[in-house]
Design a protein around this motif. Structure first.
Motif, PDB file in Angstrom:
ATOM      1  N   ALA A  27       0.824  -1.203   0.000  1.00 56.50           N
ATOM      2  CA  ALA A  27       0.000   0.000   0.000  1.00 56.50           C
ATOM      3  C   ALA A  27       0.861   1.256   0.000  1.00 56.50           C
ATOM      4  O   ALA A  27       0.345   2.368   0.047  1.00 56.50           O
ATOM      5  N   HIS A 311      -1.850   5.663   3.942  1.00 57.78           N
ATOM      6  CA  HIS A 311      -2.564   4.684   3.112  1.00 57.78           C
ATOM      7  C   HIS A 311      -3.160   3.511   3.875  1.00 57.78           C
ATOM      8  O   HIS A 311      -3.753   2.639   3.273  1.00 57.78           O
ATOM      9  N   VAL A 312      -2.941   3.453   5.177  1.00 61.95           N
ATOM     10  CA  VAL A 312      -3.400   2.284   5.925  1.00 61.95           C
ATOM     11  C   VAL A 312      -4.371   2.740   7.005  1.00 61.95           C
ATOM     12  O   VAL A 312      -4.200   3.804   7.585  1.00 61.95           O
ATOM     13  N   THR A 313      -5.413   1.949   7.235  1.00 63.73           N
ATOM     14  CA  THR A 313      -6.386   2.305   8.253  1.00 63.73           C
ATOM     15  C   THR A 313      -6.458   1.217   9.313  1.00 63.73           C
ATOM     16  O   THR A 313      -5.798   0.196   9.229  1.00 63.73           O
ATOM     17  N   ASP A 315      -8.438  -0.949   9.728  1.00 67.30           N
ATOM     18  CA  ASP A 315      -8.894  -2.244   9.218  1.00 67.30           C
ATOM     19  C   ASP A 315      -7.757  -3.257   9.131  1.00 67.30           C
ATOM     20  O   ASP A 315      -8.000  -4.458   9.006  1.00 67.30           O
ATOM     21  N   LEU A 316      -6.516  -2.753   9.200  1.00 66.38           N
ATOM     22  CA  LEU A 316      -5.377  -3.663   9.196  1.00 66.38           C
ATOM     23  C   LEU A 316      -5.487  -4.687  10.336  1.00 66.38           C
ATOM     24  O   LEU A 316      -5.040  -5.822  10.201  1.00 66.38           O
ATOM     25  N   VAL A 319      -7.132  -7.735   9.123  1.00 67.04           N
ATOM     26  CA  VAL A 319      -6.267  -8.527   8.246  1.00 67.04           C
ATOM     27  C   VAL A 319      -5.280  -9.334   9.086  1.00 67.04           C
ATOM     28  O   VAL A 319      -5.106 -10.538   8.877  1.00 67.04           O
TER      29      VAL A 319
ATOM     30  N   PRO B 104     -11.596  -2.887   2.855  1.00 69.60           N
ATOM     31  CA  PRO B 104     -11.292  -1.477   3.108  1.00 69.60           C
ATOM     32  C   PRO B 104      -9.830  -1.128   2.836  1.00 69.60           C
ATOM     33  O   PRO B 104      -9.524  -0.025   2.374  1.00 69.60           O
ATOM     34  N   PHE B 105      -8.945  -2.074   3.077  1.00 70.16           N
ATOM     35  CA  PHE B 105      -7.513  -1.866   2.819  1.00 70.16           C
ATOM     36  C   PHE B 105      -7.306  -1.562   1.332  1.00 70.16           C
ATOM     37  O   PHE B 105      -6.681  -0.556   0.964  1.00 70.16           O
ATOM     38  N   LYS B 108      -8.914   1.728   0.184  1.00 68.02           N
ATOM     39  CA  LYS B 108      -8.105   2.895   0.538  1.00 68.02           C
ATOM     40  C   LYS B 108      -6.971   3.086  -0.489  1.00 68.02           C
ATOM     41  O   LYS B 108      -6.696   4.200  -0.914  1.00 68.02           O
ATOM     42  N   VAL B 109      -6.356   1.980  -0.894  1.00 68.33           N
ATOM     43  CA  VAL B 109      -5.261   2.064  -1.859  1.00 68.33           C
ATOM     44  C   VAL B 109      -5.788   2.564  -3.210  1.00 68.33           C
ATOM     45  O   VAL B 109      -5.201   3.449  -3.835  1.00 68.33           O
ATOM     46  N   THR B 114     -12.227   4.357   2.603  1.00 65.64           N
ATOM     47  CA  THR B 114     -12.603   2.997   2.978  1.00 65.64           C
ATOM     48  C   THR B 114     -14.119   2.816   2.962  1.00 65.64           C
ATOM     49  O   THR B 114     -14.629   1.787   3.350  1.00 65.64           O
TER      50      THR B 114
END
Lengths: 355, 284
Positions: A27, A311-313, A315-316, A319, B104-105, B108-109, B114
């Motif tokens: 990302a 770029h990362v939220t 939501d990681l 994952v 959402p990841f 976002k990219v 998201t």
């Protein structure tokens, strides 16, 4: 202390974390920067640590809930529904009887929550033991039914008339659990201590009581347990009842410890994350303490990603959780890797001997 | 009268994504593999369809993208649960988490947010009439395949008597791998119907339990194609009625609960016997 039981979960945890961080590189983030944000977010200050402990509290209860059922060979996918009805009953008791004085008030609201959630989970236990319905499917159904009942109760009979928000009346002051000192404004409360106590107590029960032995025997081999004269059906039903009662403990931290009312949809899938918590702990209550702490840290650390990375939220977190679950779940993969490694070692040795 | 037609039409619309997902679940479960990851498959399918349709300007390509995403996810799940013998409930839960986090990841990219993917113009959306026709065709196809083709027989044997299949020289695990992958593609297409058929974009929390509802319909239909279709239509009708009668005598929340409560009753064997495939969830 033996190392082996800790090794596999640790490997799974590291694998999940490493793969998750690698994904952030795709990302366009630096994985090291993301890791830094996670660590600082979770442990950077006393407040951050307090928030980590706050998120750890519900996971402790749902992790234990899933673990107890797991011990008896049952899969409690229903902690989400159990915790919502349990917390609702707890809230109801706490705003209906505001005049009960302090230590007793906690016992009353806790008992109300545990009774309702225990009975709710008991339905799945009964269906499994007496009607042969798979507990996974029945608990999924019960989750949806619980969500419907909770939203009905919060929007109708228990509604707080003073606000537009979907929430209940506030609980009586004597029911509020004291905050733990030393963590700034973080809403971590005595609920954490209750959870830790529960974990230790359960760990002891599993090891040293007849009930613990019965749970394990039923979980490992139903037929052998029946042959040994253990009332398998009763053990299964009880396991679910206890699992439900434990799930209701989420209300202690979330309602009595912080929000002081039941807010509709307060749980970000604590019940489902509890599955991951229990899995990483391999159903061991002491392990649940460590694994709930790690998942709490993950939850807190990732909330800071929204602000501190491009770029990362948050939501990681999901994952990484998924990757950890996958790594724990793929036992065959580990076994196969182990086999391949040892056979390679053998062949190396063989060649060494031959040459 | 037009009111009645309106209600039937809206139930059919609501049911169409469920039908895809329920048939996908049927393929997995009849082969002996528990599939509680339908929710996640609908999420990735819904998102992939929106991306595919946006990139190419074609709804058909969106649908294909969803199927492809389903194949990829299904492959991972099949590897975990069939080849590596992971507990299927655990692996399915993991797949759901993965979908909920990964979408959402990626969103976002690709789109810097998201929440919702960019909106599709009307002509690039999947007409829901087509979606319904396709859904019914798939039910007929699945029912026919399971009942009357050799592949269907293998799938049934993999789910009921894997040892017998093995002794006939066919690997139950291979049958299961393929069943799960095909079923996952179907389930993901259900998500596509949701995002580019009934809406004009994929938005966060769009699936909202529909994957589990499809699983519920499958069980309510006792793991058979036509009865499962009936269950999807019934659940669609229940939801359609809710939308019509928001302020009715029965509270909406209690109406929403009805499909799950009924399924619980069926599952408990109070109405006939709901028998799951015998080898469901077993690792042999």
């Amino acid at each position: 202390m033996r190392i082996a039981p800790v090794l596999k979960p640790a490997a799974a945890l590291l694998t999940g974390l490493a793969l998750g961080l690698l994904a952030t590189a795709l990302a366009g983030e630096s994985p090291l920067h993301v890791l830094g944000v996670l660590v600082r977010g979770a442990f950077g200050s006393r407040y951050d640590l307090g928030m980590t402990l706050f998120y750890m509290t519900p996971l402790l209860f749902t992790g234990l809930s899933v673990s107890v059922a797991f011990r008896a060979g049952l899969f409690n996918i229903g902690a989400e529904g159990q915790l919502s009805l349990g917390a609702l009953a707890m809230t109801w008791a706490a705003f209906t009887f505001p005049s009960i004085p302090a230590p007793l008030s906690w016992a009353v609201s806790m008992l109300a929550g545990a009774t309702v959630a225990g009975a709710w989970a008991g339905i799945a236990g009964w269906l499994k033991a007496r009607r042969g319905s798979h507990e996974v499917i029945s608990t999924i159904m019960l989750n949806f039914i619980a969500a419907g009942l909770a939203s009905y109760a919060v929007l109708n009979p228990f509604k707080n008339p003073e606000t537009q928000n979907p929430e209940t009346l506030a609980v009586g002051a004597s029911h509020i659990l004291p905050a733990l000192p030393g963590f700034g404004d973080a809403p971590v409360s005595a609920a954490l201590l209750i959870g830790l106590l529960m974990a230790c107590w359960l760990g002891w029960l599993f090891q040293h009581t007849r009930w613990g032995f019965e749970l394990q025997t039923v979980g490992e081999n139903e037929n052998a347990a029946r042959m040994a004269g253990i009332p398998v059906e009763r053990v299964q039903i009880m396991a679910m009842v206890v699992a439900g009662a434990l799930a209701s403990g989420v209300g202690l931290g979330e309602v009595l410890g912080s929000a002081h009312r039941y807010k509709l949809g307060f749980s970000p899938d604590y019940g489902f994350v509890g599955i991951a918590v229990a899995l990483l702990a391999r159903g061991n209550p002491f392990g649940v303490i460590a694994s709930a702490f790690l998942f709490g840290a993950l939850h807190k650390g990732t909330t800071d990603l929204d602000l501190e990375t491009e770029h990362v939220t948050r939501d990681l977190a999901l994952v990484i959780q998924a990757l950890i679950i996958g790594a724990v779940a793929a036992e065959g993969l580990w076994a196969r890797l182990g086999e391949r490694l040892s056979s390679r070692l053998r062949s190396l040795k063989g060649r060494g001997g031959g040459g | 009268m037009s009111d009645l037609i309106g209600i039937l039409e809206s139930s059919l619309r609501i049911a169409s994504p469920l039908i895809f997902a329920a048939m996908g679940g049927l393929l997995c479960e009849r082969s002996g593999v528990i599939q509680i990851g339908l929710e996640g498959l609908m999420i990735v399918g819904g998102f992939a369809a929106a991306v595919g349709a946006l990139q190419t300007g074609s709804a058909a390509a969106g649908l294909a993208a969803a199927a492809l995403a389903g194949v990829v996810f299904g492959y991972v799940y099949a590897e975990l649960s069939v080849r590596f013998r992971a507990n299927q409930i655990v692996a399915g839960t993991g797949m759901n988490f993965l979908a909920m986090g990964l979408v959402p990841f990626l969103s976002k990219v690709l789109y810097e947010n998201t929440g919702t993917t960019p909106s599709l113009p009307l002509e690039q959306r999947l007409s829901w009439h087509w979606a319904v026709v396709l859904a019914l065709g798939i039910v007929a196809g699945v029912a026919w395949m399971i009942r009357s083709t050799p592949v269907g027989l293998w799938i049934r044997f993999a789910g009921e008597h894997p040892a017998a299949l093995e002794s006939a020289g066919i690997s139950p695990r291979r049958v299961r791998m393929r069943s799960v992958i095909a079923g996952s593609a179907l389930a993901a297409m259900g998500g596509a119907v949701l995002s580019i058929g009934l809406a004009s974009a994929y938005s966060r929390n769009m699936v909202a339990g529909r994957g589990f509802m499809a699983l519920t319909a499958l069980i309510f239909g006792k793991w058979r194609a036509w009865p499962a279709l009936g269950a999807c239509l019934l659940f669609g009708l229940a939801e359609g009625l809710q939308v019509r009668f928001q302020s009715g005598a029965i509270p909406v929340q209690l109406m929403q609960v009805l499909p799950y409560a009924l399924t619980l009753v069926v599952l408990a064997g109070f109405v006939g016997r709901a028998r799951a495939p015998q080898a469901l969830g077993r690792q042999d």
